[in-house]
Design a protein around this motif. Sequence first.
Motif, PDB file in Angstrom:
ATOM      1  N   UNK A 256     -13.104   6.333  79.258  1.00 27.97           N
ATOM      2  CA  UNK A 256     -13.563   5.738  78.000  1.00 27.97           C
ATOM      3  C   UNK A 256     -12.622   5.986  76.833  1.00 27.97           C
ATOM      4  N   UNK A 257     -11.903   7.120  76.810  1.00 28.06           N
ATOM      5  CA  UNK A 257     -11.008   7.403  75.692  1.00 28.06           C
ATOM      6  C   UNK A 257     -10.273   8.707  75.948  1.00 28.06           C
ATOM      7  N   UNK A 258      -9.295   8.985  75.081  1.00 30.03           N
ATOM      8  CA  UNK A 258      -8.659  10.299  75.107  1.00 30.03           C
ATOM      9  C   UNK A 258      -8.406  10.751  73.673  1.00 30.03           C
ATOM     10  N   UNK A 259      -8.372  12.055  73.484  1.00 25.49           N
ATOM     11  CA  UNK A 259      -8.111  12.599  72.162  1.00 25.49           C
ATOM     12  C   UNK A 259      -6.630  12.755  71.914  1.00 25.49           C
ATOM     13  N   UNK A 260      -6.182  12.341  70.733  1.00 30.92           N
ATOM     14  CA  UNK A 260      -4.783  12.465  70.366  1.00 30.92           C
ATOM     15  C   UNK A 260      -4.673  12.999  68.948  1.00 30.92           C
ATOM     16  N   UNK A 261      -3.748  13.940  68.739  1.00 29.02           N
ATOM     17  CA  UNK A 261      -3.582  14.481  67.389  1.00 29.02           C
ATOM     18  C   UNK A 261      -2.744  13.555  66.520  1.00 29.02           C
ATOM     19  N   UNK A 262      -2.214  12.485  67.083  1.00 29.93           N
ATOM     20  CA  UNK A 262      -1.473  11.474  66.326  1.00 29.93           C
ATOM     21  C   UNK A 262      -1.908  10.091  66.781  1.00 29.93           C
ATOM     22  N   UNK A 263      -2.464   9.321  65.878  1.00 31.55           N
ATOM     23  CA  UNK A 263      -2.812   7.934  66.203  1.00 31.55           C
ATOM     24  C   UNK A 263      -1.567   7.061  66.239  1.00 31.55           C
ATOM     25  N   UNK A 264      -0.613   7.334  65.366  1.00 29.49           N
ATOM     26  CA  UNK A 264       0.553   6.460  65.253  1.00 29.49           C
ATOM     27  C   UNK A 264       1.504   6.584  66.438  1.00 29.49           C
ATOM     28  N   UNK A 265       1.562   7.756  67.074  1.00 29.08           N
ATOM     29  CA  UNK A 265       2.480   7.903  68.212  1.00 29.08           C
ATOM     30  C   UNK A 265       2.101   6.982  69.378  1.00 29.08           C
ATOM     31  N   UNK A 266       0.866   7.008  69.873  1.00 28.15           N
ATOM     32  CA  UNK A 266       0.534   6.057  70.944  1.00 28.15           C
ATOM     33  C   UNK A 266       0.654   4.608  70.501  1.00 28.15           C
ATOM     34  N   UNK A 267       0.330   4.344  69.253  1.00 28.75           N
ATOM     35  CA  UNK A 267       0.447   2.978  68.732  1.00 28.75           C
ATOM     36  C   UNK A 267       1.880   2.470  68.857  1.00 28.75           C
ATOM     37  N   UNK A 268       2.823   3.246  68.333  1.00 27.06           N
ATOM     38  CA  UNK A 268       4.216   2.793  68.348  1.00 27.06           C
ATOM     39  C   UNK A 268       4.814   2.811  69.751  1.00 27.06           C
ATOM     40  N   UNK A 269       4.429   3.785  70.583  1.00 25.70           N
ATOM     41  CA  UNK A 269       4.995   3.841  71.930  1.00 25.70           C
ATOM     42  C   UNK A 269       4.467   2.712  72.809  1.00 25.70           C
ATOM     43  N   UNK A 270       3.200   2.338  72.617  1.00 27.86           N
ATOM     44  CA  UNK A 270       2.681   1.192  73.363  1.00 27.86           C
ATOM     45  C   UNK A 270       3.371  -0.093  72.934  1.00 27.86           C
ATOM     46  N   UNK A 271       3.684  -0.221  71.645  1.00 26.56           N
ATOM     47  CA  UNK A 271       4.422  -1.391  71.181  1.00 26.56           C
ATOM     48  C   UNK A 271       5.832  -1.401  71.774  1.00 26.56           C
ATOM     49  N   UNK A 272       6.465  -0.224  71.838  1.00 33.37           N
ATOM     50  CA  UNK A 272       7.808  -0.151  72.424  1.00 33.37           C
ATOM     51  C   UNK A 272       7.810  -0.571  73.886  1.00 33.37           C
ATOM     52  N   UNK A 273       6.700  -0.330  74.584  1.00 31.59           N
ATOM     53  CA  UNK A 273       6.583  -0.730  75.987  1.00 31.59           C
ATOM     54  C   UNK A 273       6.200  -2.200  76.145  1.00 31.59           C
ATOM     55  N   UNK A 274       5.989  -2.883  75.034  1.00 30.51           N
ATOM     56  CA  UNK A 274       5.618  -4.298  75.083  1.00 30.51           C
ATOM     57  C   UNK A 274       4.152  -4.539  75.352  1.00 30.51           C
ATOM     58  N   UNK A 275       3.314  -3.503  75.219  1.00 31.06           N
ATOM     59  CA  UNK A 275       1.895  -3.641  75.530  1.00 31.06           C
ATOM     60  C   UNK A 275       1.041  -3.918  74.300  1.00 31.06           C
ATOM     61  N   UNK A 276       1.603  -3.702  73.112  1.00 26.12           N
ATOM     62  CA  UNK A 276       0.914  -4.028  71.865  1.00 26.12           C
ATOM     63  C   UNK A 276       1.802  -4.931  71.028  1.00 26.12           C
ATOM     64  N   UNK A 277       1.210  -5.820  70.257  1.00 20.99           N
ATOM     65  CA  UNK A 277       2.022  -6.662  69.372  1.00 20.99           C
ATOM     66  C   UNK A 277       2.788  -5.817  68.362  1.00 20.99           C
ATOM     67  N   UNK A 278       4.054  -6.104  68.180  1.00 18.14           N
ATOM     68  CA  UNK A 278       4.878  -5.340  67.247  1.00 18.14           C
ATOM     69  C   UNK A 278       4.341  -5.414  65.828  1.00 18.14           C
ATOM     70  N   UNK A 279       3.646  -6.509  65.483  1.00 13.18           N
ATOM     71  CA  UNK A 279       3.119  -6.663  64.133  1.00 13.18           C
ATOM     72  C   UNK A 279       2.160  -5.549  63.761  1.00 13.18           C
ATOM     73  N   UNK A 280       1.501  -4.964  64.750  1.00  8.78           N
ATOM     74  CA  UNK A 280       0.541  -3.907  64.474  1.00  8.78           C
ATOM     75  C   UNK A 280       1.212  -2.631  63.995  1.00  8.78           C
ATOM     76  N   UNK A 281       2.498  -2.489  64.265  1.00  6.62           N
ATOM     77  CA  UNK A 281       3.203  -1.244  63.930  1.00  6.62           C
ATOM     78  C   UNK A 281       4.176  -1.413  62.774  1.00  6.62           C
TER      79      UNK A 281
END
Length: 285
Positions: A256-281
């Motif tokens: 269901x979820x995982x805890x992360x001490x940084x929201x922006x790190x997974x956000x930007x790394x998922x975008x770098x992998x092409x899994x999130x739209x770059x506009x979000x970052x």
Amino acid sequence: MPDLPAFAVGLCDDAAVFPPGRAPLADAVPAHRRHRAAPYTALVGPLILPATALDDLAPLLDREPGGPLDLALTAPAGPAQAADALAAAAGLPVDLRGLEVAVPAGWTPSDLVRAVDGLRTDVPIHVEVPRDERRPAVIAALAASGHRAKFRTGGVTADLYPDPAELAAAVAAAVAAGVPFKATAGLHHPVRNTDPETGFDQHGFLNLLLAADAALDGRPAAELAALLADRDAASVAARVAALPPDRTAAARAAFVSFGTCSITDPLTELADLGLLPAALTEEYA
């Protein structure tokens, strides 16, 4: 702004105050409100705080603008601490979204379930499953009671990181029992890696998602362990992107979820992998 892919919706609980981030509470609360107002808000789960933080939280909420704070609480001392936290939270302007309870030493699964059932709350309760011989009985008790599991996947010392075989067995057991689970600690990157500062081998949260999908497909624990051990970021990302909508939904219902001490790190790394739209970052480019 483009929509978030289904695999990422609500994936990241905001654990900013926990190690290694250890953000001061006075910084974590306004930062969480900014995340919840950002274009990527659908990625973000509740702010997770220890029960002991509630006294310090109250004056911050008096000063903070905005509506109720979406919040989840941890009770590492067990159900009695959880009960006190629920009572304290009831008097605060918060939207309580979850409760995470540890198993006290010496408690039997039946003792645990009886105490958790007595908490009288309608929010989801995740019980941290011990990493020892109690795990099968605790998971069975959670399946019978309808509560959820929480798996510790890392921490500040090497011994807090389960190896792929141990984590695979835990995931397989939870999925087989129909017990949804969340993960906490050590999931600092999407794909399995070795931290250059500590030397710890860290699990990837995308690997964990693929392991949940494989468990739902009835694959053996050895295959789950291989998925958890995969360090090929391009391959892992491609597998996640290729999951059909029904399998994505089922895997996220299990994990269901995982805890992360940084929201922006997974956000930007998922975008770098092409899994999130770059506009979000763009704010962090």
